[in-house]
Design an enzyme around this catalytic site. Sequence first.
Site, PDB file in Angstrom:
ATOM      1  N   ASP A 141       0.012  -7.898   1.433  1.00 49.11           N
ATOM      2  CA  ASP A 141       0.510  -6.142   1.668  1.00 49.11           C
ATOM      3  C   ASP A 141       2.003  -6.096   1.710  1.00 49.11           C
ATOM      4  O   ASP A 141       2.493  -5.175   2.467  1.00 49.11           O
ATOM      5  CB  ASP A 141      -0.187  -5.587   2.834  1.00 49.11           C
TER       6      ASP A 141
ATOM      7  N   GLY B 118      -6.648 -25.747   0.080  1.00 48.99           N
ATOM      8  CA  GLY B 118      -7.898 -26.172  -0.424  1.00 48.99           C
ATOM      9  C   GLY B 118      -9.082 -26.362   0.452  1.00 48.99           C
ATOM     10  O   GLY B 118      -9.718 -26.822   0.328  1.00 48.99           O
TER      11      GLY B 118
ATOM     12  N   HIS C  61       0.745  -1.350  -0.124  1.00 55.17           N
ATOM     13  CA  HIS C  61       0.099  -0.051  -0.022  1.00 55.17           C
ATOM     14  C   HIS C  61       0.805   1.150   0.050  1.00 55.17           C
ATOM     15  O   HIS C  61       0.328   2.357  -0.274  1.00 55.17           O
ATOM     16  CB  HIS C  61      -0.879   0.133   1.244  1.00 55.17           C
TER      17      HIS C  61
ATOM     18  N   GLY D 221       3.487   6.619   8.122  1.00 54.30           N
ATOM     19  CA  GLY D 221       4.762   6.650   7.537  1.00 54.30           C
ATOM     20  C   GLY D 221       5.473   5.624   8.243  1.00 54.30           C
ATOM     21  O   GLY D 221       6.540   5.315   7.751  1.00 54.30           O
ATOM     22  N   ASN D 222       5.227   5.073   9.330  1.00 58.91           N
ATOM     23  CA  ASN D 222       5.825   3.734   9.873  1.00 58.91           C
ATOM     24  C   ASN D 222       5.661   2.371   8.789  1.00 58.91           C
ATOM     25  O   ASN D 222       6.501   1.695   8.813  1.00 58.91           O
ATOM     26  CB  ASN D 222       5.706   3.492  11.139  1.00 58.91           C
ATOM     27  N   SER D 223       4.656   2.481   7.954  1.00 58.25           N
ATOM     28  CA  SER D 223       4.301   1.546   6.828  1.00 58.25           C
ATOM     29  C   SER D 223       5.723   1.111   6.223  1.00 58.25           C
ATOM     30  O   SER D 223       6.157   1.855   5.581  1.00 58.25           O
ATOM     31  CB  SER D 223       3.051   1.720   6.363  1.00 58.25           C
TER      32      SER D 223
END
Length: 499
Positions: A165, A298, A135, A240-242
């Site tokens: 992500d 599955g 992201h 901002g830490n992402s």
Amino acid sequence: MTCKKFFKSLSLVVVCAASAGFAAYYVCSRYPFGNDAGVSSSQSFAPLLSGASLSGVATQSVDLTEAAEKTIHGVVHIKATVNAKTRVVEEMPDIFDYIFGGQQPRQRQYQSRPQVGYGSGVILTSDGYIVTNNHVIEDADEIEVNLNDSRTFLATVVGADPTTDLALIKIEGDEFPVIPMGNSDDLKIGEWVLAVGNPFNLTSTVTAGVVSAKARKLGIYDAKESIESFIQTDAAINMGNSGGALVNTRGELVGINSALESPTGTYAGYGFAIPTTIVRKVVADLKEYGTVQRALLGISGGNLSDIRQLDENKNKDFGALDGVYVSDVMDGGGALAAGLQSGDIIVSVNDRKIKTMAELQEMITQYRPGDKVSVTYLRDKKEKKTSVTLMNSKGNTEVVKNSDMGVLGAEFAEVPDQLKRQLNIGYGIQVADVTRGAIQKAGIQRGYIILKINGTQVKEEADVRNAYEAAVKSPEQVLFITGIYPSGRRANYAVDISE
């Protein structure tokens, strides 16, 4: 509230409890100097980390300065820019067009605004491979990477995976500072960790906390079949830490900071990181294939603990308190071939105990299609064991590679004959999986059956390729797609491939 007033209001509590005095010191020692509420330093924890006594109880000394020094240079600041774009959208004719004989679709142009986002990333190799959150760089036209020594580079995207992500980007150069990857499985609840990143564009920020929980599932990702098994920590994680690093006291990477849970949008107690058990496999796949080799057991299901809370199950004896309850076994999957059935309870994989669906997802994510895992399960409260061959989304064990159609961000599969009869269609190609790309941007979802592209029937994947190659050479560079969902809902899309 000033520190003076704060202490005055707490004076009675401080007299009665030494720990309250520490709490007052911790809160007030930061705000007078203008520090952000989400930014702390080792000094904030000085009484605790130095081995000081709280209420007469000696605490163990922990030095986080070495870990901070080892890792702060290996975390980068990322600026992702999405340029303004002109999009062509096809609109269906309205009722007046039909009345007066004009039935041709109309096209309109829309101008989007430029957007800039910020985040963090972790340097994994000395030649410039960097892991971050999907992201952070999603849809970006330009990715600028700033190192802690103020050097700036432009980065290219190697690959991205919305289901976890995670994304892998690359800058050109060598001898970059690297954070060694540790094993998140070794983390213990209560263990000290550091979050290193760039919250609110405050570069090179280090916060400290402990591991609060493991294998947390939050349900925050929009991607279908998203994989969540977060490390929960009370180290401050903010916007901002992402993409930044969660490291242990030895300076080893144990997670990629990804999310925070807060009523205000800023740090309010807990942050969440993707464990390196997932990061290691995803990064390796993106680097080698450009896309993740997603292994599927599955089955669909949920936590047995949740199933037991249902009214109809209050007094039911399942034979276990924890595990994954299998609600459905997918056709053509490895679980069906191995004999698993609806109602089974998975309690371990490769002799490792499984309590929740998040733990099961984290475990399976470490494997590739074709790998075999030993699954222990309960059926009618009796323990059984079977070997499951993991499959990909197409129901086979072949390696999936990015093709020149990678910009579409989709995998395709034949439409099952039963579904064709159900929908009364004689041809088509099904979207088996959707990742970051033009298909996703247009709004097409997994399961959609493409019948026509730019007016031409689509019967196999080669037809999609031919339509794509023709559209690339056209001035519009748009795929006008007609199709139907398994529910019977028909839908038309305009897929812009100019990017």
